[in-house]
Design an enzyme around this catalytic site. Structure first.
Site, PDB file in Angstrom:
ATOM      1  N   HIS A 146     -33.278  98.694  85.234  1.00 55.41           N
ATOM      2  CA  HIS A 146     -32.369  99.529  84.440  1.00 55.41           C
ATOM      3  C   HIS A 146     -31.915  98.703  83.248  1.00 55.41           C
ATOM      4  CE1 HIS A 146     -29.545 102.917  83.867  1.00 55.41           C
ATOM      5  NE2 HIS A 146     -28.823 101.982  83.267  1.00 55.41           N
ATOM      6  N   CYS A 147     -32.242  99.170  82.053  1.00 57.36           N
ATOM      7  CA  CYS A 147     -31.983  98.406  80.836  1.00 57.36           C
ATOM      8  C   CYS A 147     -30.711  98.909  80.158  1.00 57.36           C
ATOM      9  CB  CYS A 147     -33.171  98.531  79.875  1.00 57.36           C
ATOM     10  SG  CYS A 147     -32.946  97.589  78.350  1.00 57.36           S
TER      11      CYS A 147
END
Length: 356
Positions: A146-147
């Site tokens: 998850h960026c």
């Protein structure tokens, strides 16, 4: 009622906070456009700059707003299966139910203890390479990470866009650094007129150089992951199969690994359009170690240890016929044809796993 309301307010505040990194990047990019186009204003460079800028923004947009793909309905438990699982005792009884449900699904990975991978929150059997994201609160197909800089999960649906975003952003920063360098030198030698533009030029060079270093290392790391056919999560913790953990379990060789992400048609490789192979639920595996549940080869048969062992689902999913699975066979056959032409030998042995 109050706890429910407070949770919704907290969740709303979190969603706003998650967008702060994206807003920061957008402001930096907007300022860099102003500094380069309006302040530096080098007409000779503007065409190349705008091409790079458009590709960078396009890839960034696709990475942010492409929704991560979730497992298909075949992996979700029916209402009756949920009730049956809830009534069963925890442990072997539940695992027996999960094994029965997973029998006809293309699931080959297990937990480190050998159990069927099951998500309690989503109430589904996890497909291979699928993980639950605590931020998105859902299971993501081929989840990489998850960026926060895109406020989105990077997974099967947008991993190609993420790679292009890294590549074009690096090229964007390097282009600005290269074209701004001579003016940056003139700034320190008092060769520029004392105007507001000189400060934009100085900070533009510093910002582009700083981001270039971090982007280059990140892009190099993800290029290595693509060549090895691994996600960030799989690089940290190797996927587990029935025979044990295998960090190269999904690697099919350099060319095929690259094609899984970028597709078969090279004309689409540099464009932020979806061209990845497969459906995100089914993945061929190249098992380095022999699976203990596989039947042994007949006595006297000479089996090449480096032969590729590709697993296919016993019963293909109704709604997820994978282009990757069908094209993998053609890859192997074409490789075999090349070998016959060079060595005059027969096709390499393909071991197809059929689950009981």
């Amino acid at each position: 009622m109050a706890p429910s309301g407070s949770r919704s307010v907290k969740r709303g505040c979190q969603r706003v906070l998650y967008w702060i990194p994206v807003v920061f990047i957008v402001l930096i990019v907007a300022w860099s456009y102003y500094a380069f186009v309006l302040q530096l204003c080098i007409v000779f460079y503007l065409l190349a700059y705008h091409v790079t800028f458009i590709m960078f923004v396009w890839a960034y947009w696709q990475t942010i707003f492409t929704r991560p793909m979730n497992p298909l309905k075949e992996f979700h438990l029916s209402y009756s299966d949920k009730e049956l699982l809830e009534r069963a005792d925890r442990g072997e009884s539940q695992q027996e139910i999960l094994r029965r449900l997973a029998k006809d699904l293309p699931i080959h990975t297990r937990t480190n203890s050998g159990a069927i991978r099951f998500c309690d929150r989503c109430q589904l059997l996890k497909p291979d390479r699928c993980h639950h994201c605590s931020v998105c609160d859902k299971c993501i197909l081929k989840m990489d990470h998850h960026c926060p800089w895109v406020n989105n999960c990077v997974g099967f649906s947008n991993y190609k866009f993420f790679m292009l975003f890294l590549a074009y952003s690096l090229f964007y920063c390097l282009f600005i650094t290269a074209t701004d360098l001579q003016y940056f030198i003139r700034f320190w030698t008092n060769g520029l007129p004392d105007t507001q533009a000189k400060f934009h030029i100085m900070f533009l060079f510093f910002a582009a150089s700083m981001f270039s270093v971090s982007l280059a290392s990140l892009l190099a790391y993800h290029c290595w992951l693509v060549c090895k056919n691994r996600s960030t999560l799989e690089a940290v913790r190797a996927p587990a199969f029935r025979h044990g953990t295998d960090k190269n379990g999904f690697s099919l060789g350099f060319r095929k690994n690259v094609r899984q992400v970028f597709g078969d048609e090279r004309r689409y490789w540099l464009l932020p359009v979806f061209s990845s192979l497969g459906d995100g639920c089914s993945f061929p595996t190249c098992l380095v170690n022999q699976d203990s549940e596989q039947p042994s080869s007949p006595e006297g048969q000479n089996v090449n240890k480096s032969a590729m062992e590709i697993q296919f689902p016993a019963k293909p999913l109704r709604e997820s016929q994978s282009r990757l699975l069908t094209s993998t066979l053609s890859w192997t056959e074409s490789d075999g044809a090349e070998d016959r032409g060079r060595k005059g030998t027969s096709n390499p042995i393909m071991i197809i796993e059929n689950e009981a």
